[in-house]
Design an enzyme around this catalytic site. Structure first.
Site, PDB file in Angstrom:
ATOM      1  N   CYS A   8       0.837  -1.196   0.000  1.00 24.71           N
ATOM      2  CA  CYS A   8       0.000   0.000   0.000  1.00 24.71           C
ATOM      3  C   CYS A   8       0.876   1.251   0.000  1.00 24.71           C
ATOM      4  CB  CYS A   8      -0.917  -0.019   1.208  1.00 24.71           C
ATOM      5  SG  CYS A   8       0.002   0.013   2.753  1.00 24.71           S
ATOM      6  N   ALA A   9       0.218   2.387   0.219  1.00 25.91           N
ATOM      7  CA  ALA A   9       0.947   3.659   0.240  1.00 25.91           C
ATOM      8  C   ALA A   9       1.606   3.901   1.594  1.00 25.91           C
ATOM      9  CB  ALA A   9       0.011   4.810  -0.114  1.00 25.91           C
TER      10      ALA A   9
END
Length: 105
Positions: A8-9
Site C-alpha cells: 500500500c501507500a
C-alpha cells in the site's frame, strides 16, 4: 505456510486489514504469514512471498508491480475497493487463496 504480502501507500488501514486476515486464517486453520509493506518495497519482498496484493490506492502501479512479481514467479492482484474499505479480512484472504489456487491449476 502461505506467505501473503499486502502493498500500500502508507499502511495504517492495511495493517488493520492484515490483522483481520490473520484472525480469519486462524479460525479456518490456514497457516499463513500475512504482512503489510509499502508498495515501494515490493521488489525487496516479492521473492519471499507466495502472493502479492496491492491496496486500491496504489492500483496505478499494477503494470510495474506485475513485472516485479513475474520476475519472482508470484501472482499479484489489486484488492477491490469495497473489500479494502470494509477491512473485510475474509474476502481479501479468499482473494489471495483463489489466486494461488488458479496459479496451481
Amino acid at each position: 505456510m502461505i506467505k501473503i504480502g499486502l502493498f500500500c501507500a502508507a499502511g495504517f488501514s492495511t495493517g488493520m486489514l492484515v490483522n483481520n486476515m490473520r484472525i480469519v486464517a486462524e479460525k479456518k486453520g490456514i497457516e499463513a504469514e500475512i504482512e503489510a509493506y509499502s508498495q515501494a518495497k515490493l521488489a525487496d519482498y516479492a521473492a519471499h512471498l507466495d502472493v502479492a496484493l496491492l491496496g486500491p490506492q496504489v492500483a496505478y502501479t499494477l503494470d510495474k508491480s506485475q513485472k516485479i512479481c513475474e520476475d519472482c514467479h508470484i501472482p499479484i492482484a489489486v484488492i477491490p475497493m469495497a473489500d479494502y474499505g470494509m477491512l473485510d479480512g475474509e474476502k481479501v484472504l479468499n482473494l489471495a487463496l483463489g489466486i494461488l489456487h488458479t496459479k496451481a491449476s
